[in-house]
Design a protein around this motif. Sequence first.
Motif, PDB file in Angstrom:
ATOM      1  N   ASP A  13     -46.332  17.448 -65.330  1.00  0.00           N
ATOM      2  CA  ASP A  13     -46.458  18.878 -65.611  1.00  0.00           C
ATOM      3  C   ASP A  13     -45.327  19.353 -66.522  1.00  0.00           C
ATOM      4  N   ARG A  50     -46.039  18.250 -70.056  1.00  0.00           N
ATOM      5  CA  ARG A  50     -47.035  19.106 -70.702  1.00  0.00           C
ATOM      6  C   ARG A  50     -46.436  20.463 -71.097  1.00  0.00           C
ATOM      7  N   GLN A  93     -50.841  13.135 -69.454  1.00  0.00           N
ATOM      8  CA  GLN A  93     -52.260  13.213 -69.104  1.00  0.00           C
ATOM      9  C   GLN A  93     -52.756  11.894 -68.522  1.00  0.00           C
ATOM     10  N   SER A 109     -51.410  11.707 -64.931  1.00  0.00           N
ATOM     11  CA  SER A 109     -52.126  12.626 -64.042  1.00  0.00           C
ATOM     12  C   SER A 109     -53.528  12.115 -63.736  1.00  0.00           C
ATOM     13  N   ALA A 110     -54.218  11.599 -64.760  1.00  0.00           N
ATOM     14  CA  ALA A 110     -55.578  11.086 -64.546  1.00  0.00           C
ATOM     15  C   ALA A 110     -55.571   9.922 -63.568  1.00  0.00           C
ATOM     16  N   GLY A 148     -61.052  16.339 -61.115  1.00  0.00           N
ATOM     17  CA  GLY A 148     -59.811  16.586 -61.846  1.00  0.00           C
ATOM     18  C   GLY A 148     -59.418  15.400 -62.705  1.00  0.00           C
ATOM     19  N   ALA A 149     -59.642  14.190 -62.199  1.00  0.00           N
ATOM     20  CA  ALA A 149     -59.298  12.986 -62.958  1.00  0.00           C
ATOM     21  C   ALA A 149     -60.144  12.891 -64.223  1.00  0.00           C
ATOM     22  N   ARG A 168     -61.659  15.361 -65.801  1.00  0.00           N
ATOM     23  CA  ARG A 168     -61.277  16.447 -66.705  1.00  0.00           C
ATOM     24  C   ARG A 168     -59.988  16.085 -67.457  1.00  0.00           C
ATOM     25  N   THR A 169     -59.016  15.537 -66.735  1.00  0.00           N
ATOM     26  CA  THR A 169     -57.754  15.156 -67.364  1.00  0.00           C
ATOM     27  C   THR A 169     -57.954  14.005 -68.336  1.00  0.00           C
ATOM     28  N   GLU A 226     -59.180  15.423 -71.473  1.00  0.00           N
ATOM     29  CA  GLU A 226     -58.070  16.042 -72.196  1.00  0.00           C
ATOM     30  C   GLU A 226     -57.239  14.981 -72.918  1.00  0.00           C
ATOM     31  N   LEU A 227     -57.044  13.836 -72.259  1.00  0.00           N
ATOM     32  CA  LEU A 227     -56.310  12.736 -72.885  1.00  0.00           C
ATOM     33  C   LEU A 227     -57.030  12.239 -74.129  1.00  0.00           C
TER      34      LEU A 227
END
Length: 266
Positions: free
Chosen positions: A162, A165, A180, A183-184, A194-195, A197-198, A201-202
């Motif tokens: 976090d 980011r 990212q 976090s994933a 959430g994984a 979605r992350t 994003e990656l």
Amino acid sequence: MERRAAIQILAALAAGATLPPDLVETLRAGLGSPVPESERHSIDAWEQTAYEYASFLWPLPPAEIIGNLGADLADLREAIQRASDDTTRLGLHRISARLAAVMAMALHETGDFLAASRWWRTARRVADVSGDREVGAWICGRQAMMLAQSIGLTDKALKLADEARHLAAGHPNAGAAEAQATSAKVLAGRDATGARRTLDELMETFARLPEAVSQEHTAIWGWPERQLMQNRTAVLLALGDSSAPSSPPFVIARSLICSKAGPASN
């Protein structure tokens, strides 16, 4: 004092002795301190030195990295002391932050996690002194990844991700990608939605990375396609997804960007 400590470290390594913690700490403690101005030093030369360590970290034994890097950090400390202007001083602090992170990774590889933690802390502090948020993001992201993968400190890893980011502030860079990816991986065991979605994003971050980052295959602060592939595969496997597309990750990432942007105009 720092150079004498570095020489003692090298001597201990040559003799096969255990690294003396107090000597390593002598080197760490001097980084990022306010220093007087006197003469200008070449940032380019130190950038090249940092690049070499970033390239040799994994091929060479960690003890060899620690000893040699200790000697160079002593020299860098002296260079900062002789810096004649703020631009040079801040540039050298930026380089010392990266090298402190390399020291942390080398110590981590020896299993000395407590010493590594102190060097990570120093690396983050010196990056803050330098004012370079991109370097700070990379340091936080890299530490997060190592904590999650090697030690299993997943909650701390997520906090560091976090922070990475936050420092990246929406800019595509290696720190954002590391954060990212970390976090994933962690979320794959906690929150499948959430994984995924992350991970998306990656993929988007990777598609926007500057070529200097995505095409850097040697230094540890690069983020080439193989790194994306390894992290993406690890997340999908952790999610139990055996239907990963056969398209190269870069193609997938680009398609995500295009789908959000809408059809191209002719």
